[in-house]
Design an enzyme around this catalytic site. Sequence first.
Site, PDB file in Angstrom:
ATOM      1  N   GLY A  97     -15.365  36.145 -37.728  1.00 47.38           N
ATOM      2  CA  GLY A  97     -15.808  35.123 -38.680  1.00 47.38           C
ATOM      3  C   GLY A  97     -14.606  34.360 -39.203  1.00 47.38           C
ATOM      4  O   GLY A  97     -13.527  34.366 -38.594  1.00 47.38           O
TER       5      GLY A  97
ATOM      6  N   GLU B 170     -11.351  39.149 -35.954  1.00 51.72           N
ATOM      7  CA  GLU B 170     -11.282  37.994 -35.035  1.00 51.72           C
ATOM      8  C   GLU B 170     -11.618  36.773 -35.888  1.00 51.72           C
ATOM      9  O   GLU B 170     -12.778  36.572 -36.233  1.00 51.72           O
ATOM     10  CB  GLU B 170     -12.314  38.124 -33.901  1.00 51.72           C
ATOM     11  CG  GLU B 170     -12.256  39.416 -33.108  1.00 51.72           C
ATOM     12  CD  GLU B 170     -10.996  39.558 -32.293  1.00 51.72           C
ATOM     13  OE1 GLU B 170     -10.387  38.532 -31.935  1.00 51.72           O
ATOM     14  OE2 GLU B 170     -10.599  40.704 -32.026  1.00 51.72           O
TER      15      GLU B 170
ATOM     16  N   CYS C  69     -14.173  29.028 -31.999  1.00 51.68           N
ATOM     17  CA  CYS C  69     -12.908  29.490 -32.590  1.00 51.68           C
ATOM     18  C   CYS C  69     -11.714  29.013 -31.781  1.00 51.68           C
ATOM     19  O   CYS C  69     -10.655  28.758 -32.324  1.00 51.68           O
ATOM     20  CB  CYS C  69     -12.904  31.013 -32.694  1.00 51.68           C
ATOM     21  SG  CYS C  69     -13.293  31.805 -31.132  1.00 51.68           S
TER      22      CYS C  69
HETATM   23  P1  NAD Z   1     -18.258  33.575 -41.925  1.00 52.52           P
HETATM   24  O1  NAD Z   1     -16.954  34.194 -42.217  1.00 52.52           O
HETATM   25  O2  NAD Z   1     -18.882  32.715 -42.943  1.00 52.52           O
HETATM   26  O3  NAD Z   1     -19.353  34.689 -41.570  1.00 52.52           O
HETATM   27  C1  NAD Z   1     -19.161  35.620 -40.540  1.00 52.52           C
HETATM   28  C2  NAD Z   1     -20.054  36.828 -40.794  1.00 52.52           C
HETATM   29  O4  NAD Z   1     -19.587  37.511 -41.950  1.00 52.52           O
HETATM   30  C3  NAD Z   1     -21.512  36.509 -41.052  1.00 52.52           C
HETATM   31  O5  NAD Z   1     -22.314  37.480 -40.419  1.00 52.52           O
HETATM   32  C4  NAD Z   1     -21.629  36.625 -42.570  1.00 52.52           C
HETATM   33  O6  NAD Z   1     -22.908  36.962 -43.030  1.00 52.52           O
HETATM   34  C5  NAD Z   1     -20.661  37.761 -42.851  1.00 52.52           C
HETATM   35  N1  NAD Z   1     -20.104  37.796 -44.210  1.00 52.52           N
HETATM   36  C6  NAD Z   1     -19.984  36.783 -45.085  1.00 52.52           C
HETATM   37  N2  NAD Z   1     -19.383  37.212 -46.219  1.00 52.52           N
HETATM   38  C7  NAD Z   1     -19.124  38.531 -46.046  1.00 52.52           C
HETATM   39  C8  NAD Z   1     -18.517  39.528 -46.858  1.00 52.52           C
HETATM   40  N3  NAD Z   1     -18.041  39.253 -48.072  1.00 52.52           N
HETATM   41  N4  NAD Z   1     -18.394  40.769 -46.353  1.00 52.52           N
HETATM   42  C9  NAD Z   1     -18.838  41.059 -45.109  1.00 52.52           C
HETATM   43  N5  NAD Z   1     -19.440  40.151 -44.303  1.00 52.52           N
HETATM   44  C10 NAD Z   1     -19.575  38.895 -44.768  1.00 52.52           C
HETATM   45  O7  NAD Z   1     -18.060  32.777 -40.546  1.00 52.52           O
HETATM   46  P2  NAD Z   1     -19.103  31.867 -39.789  1.00 52.52           P
HETATM   47  O8  NAD Z   1     -19.235  30.573 -40.498  1.00 52.52           O
HETATM   48  O9  NAD Z   1     -20.333  32.631 -39.481  1.00 52.52           O
HETATM   49  O10 NAD Z   1     -18.334  31.657 -38.389  1.00 52.52           O
HETATM   50  C11 NAD Z   1     -17.369  30.698 -38.168  1.00 52.52           C
HETATM   51  C12 NAD Z   1     -15.976  31.296 -38.210  1.00 52.52           C
HETATM   52  O11 NAD Z   1     -15.854  32.360 -37.264  1.00 52.52           O
HETATM   53  C13 NAD Z   1     -14.901  30.292 -37.824  1.00 52.52           C
HETATM   54  O12 NAD Z   1     -13.820  30.420 -38.707  1.00 52.52           O
HETATM   55  C14 NAD Z   1     -14.505  30.729 -36.418  1.00 52.52           C
HETATM   56  O13 NAD Z   1     -13.196  30.337 -36.030  1.00 52.52           O
HETATM   57  C15 NAD Z   1     -14.646  32.205 -36.520  1.00 52.52           C
HETATM   58  N6  NAD Z   1     -14.775  32.798 -35.198  1.00 52.52           N
HETATM   59  C16 NAD Z   1     -13.724  33.494 -34.677  1.00 52.52           C
HETATM   60  C17 NAD Z   1     -13.813  34.008 -33.392  1.00 52.52           C
HETATM   61  C18 NAD Z   1     -12.657  34.745 -32.755  1.00 52.52           C
HETATM   62  O14 NAD Z   1     -12.825  35.302 -31.682  1.00 52.52           O
HETATM   63  N7  NAD Z   1     -11.481  34.775 -33.372  1.00 52.52           N
HETATM   64  C19 NAD Z   1     -14.981  33.831 -32.650  1.00 52.52           C
HETATM   65  C20 NAD Z   1     -16.019  33.111 -33.229  1.00 52.52           C
HETATM   66  C21 NAD Z   1     -15.919  32.599 -34.498  1.00 52.52           C
END
Ligand code: NAD
Length: 515
Positions: free
Chosen positions: A211, A233, A267
């Site tokens: 995320g 990640e 990402c």
């Molecule tokens: P996000 O961080 O908002 O959410 C990711 C996940 O975390 C969701 O399931 C969400 O419900 C959960 N979450 C939110 N707050 C939390 C908390 N306090 N504790 C635990 N879990 C929590 O990200 P998003 O908007 O869903 O995804 C986009 C991001 O993900 C971008 O920054 C992207 O670059 C990144 N990403 C990284 C990779 C990688 O391989 N490095 C791959 C895909 C996406």
Amino acid sequence: MVIESVNPATGEIVGEVESTAVNQIGRIISDARTAQSDWSALPLGTRAGILRKFGELLLSRRKIVTELMSKENGKPLVEAYASEIIPSLSFIKYYASKSGKMLRQRRVEIGIPLLKTKKAYVRYEPLGVVGIISPWNYPLMLPLGQIIPALMAGNAVVFKPSEFTPLVGALIGDFLWEVGISRKLFSIIHGGADVGAALVSSGIDRLFFTGSTATGRKVAELAARTLTPVSLELGSKDAMIVLADADIESAASGAMWGAFMNSGQTCVSVERCFVDEKIADRFIEALRKKVAELRTGAGTEAGSDIGAIIHKAQFEIIRRHISDATSKGARVVVGGEFSEDGGGHFIRPTVLADVPMDSILMKEETFGPVLPVVEFRNEREAIDLANASKFGLSASIWTADSKHGLDLAKKLHAGAVTVNDVISYYGISDGMVGGVKESGTGRVHGREGLLEMVTSKYYEVERAPRMKKLWWYRYDAILLSFFETATDFLFSKSVFRKIGSLFKLAPKILRIRKL
Ligand code: NAD
């Protein structure tokens, strides 16, 4: 509480799931723990057979899955196949056939002669119960890149899909349960931040979080309280460097696809493009012509190249990044139009030139169909510009001289560098993905990804159990002198000293007294 899944192209409700009550998570973990001990006792080949059946089911139902992904996430159907179904099936095939070899125990080389009566191994064992928290941008491929190796390695999995793509998440569960994985071994918890945070603190053996960097930081802080290991990640701001000898047409097509596929919500999207000033005008013109031809629309329509933006908040972030850059002097080469007609959120793919390095667009992750292009004077400047970021997931170099490209790649601070291509490395099962700096700490895919799913454990057998060891009590002057000489014998570079100390050791050994 009910979570509604909304089609980002139309605003229509695609379906709904029941959110998991936080107070149920403890029981889910303890059930998973019980199921895990049976699962890990199965031969690896049996586990592989079950996961292969899951692959067959996914293959046979791919049409339903791609359509759901397109509706729930907004991505074009072509991308649902190319960047979700195909890599997912490939992960299953790869881990089902290779995990046995990759997890084979390792015989330990006993270096010190005094310890040579031992026989030892390092074995790879399941972690226990692992938590997987995923984002919405690749709702099938990303979680499966972790779920498959986690199950192959003998773990139980508690999976929290994104609250924006819960239906694809639920489908993963339905398919796994249908092929015989128990609901306790693989469970799904639905919800947002509160449910995710409860999973982090639930006593799982390791958390795999994918995320944003902002959430990853919160997760790491929370996990530190219980010393739960976390694999992160996170986000990025990937650089693409176009050298003067690059094929301009192909580099422009690559930059366009790398920046705009999945509406730039990847990402490893190209989020900063650095081009040699000698070819900058031709490169930007080639980009302008190509990007003008892209069609924006609902991903479910066969003719759409660029789908909808996932939600209003993301739409506003992208708008803010573009307007900050233009207010600081950036020039819109093509695109820059926003639309909320028909209940969806769409942005025409946008290329910006003359973008100042201090604009938000060059510093923070945009996660949208926007490509800022910046010129450089020489390679050294290009490397410095690319490295001037707090992120470091991947980067690419475009050149006619691939050997030179690989040399330059060593200077880039990123978890992966590709020469003359972007993004697609993410789908290579035997490859590896993982960032440096604020892009995270974890590794997924390949052997490295599988080894994140196990703990390594040392096993040893002493083959001379009746022999009292020289280093046991009693300590006296004779023993001290023995070890002084033995150190010389073992590590001295001089052959003469070694021979001399060997002669000294023999009489001493006879005088050592053991209790
Ligand atoms: P996000 O961080 O908002 O959410 C990711 C996940 O975390 C969701 O399931 C969400 O419900 C959960 N979450 C939110 N707050 C939390 C908390 N306090 N504790 C635990 N879990 C929590 O990200 P998003 O908007 O869903 O995804 C986009 C991001 O993900 C971008 O920054 C992207 O670059 C990144 N990403 C990284 C990779 C990688 O391989 N490095 C791959 C895909 C996406």
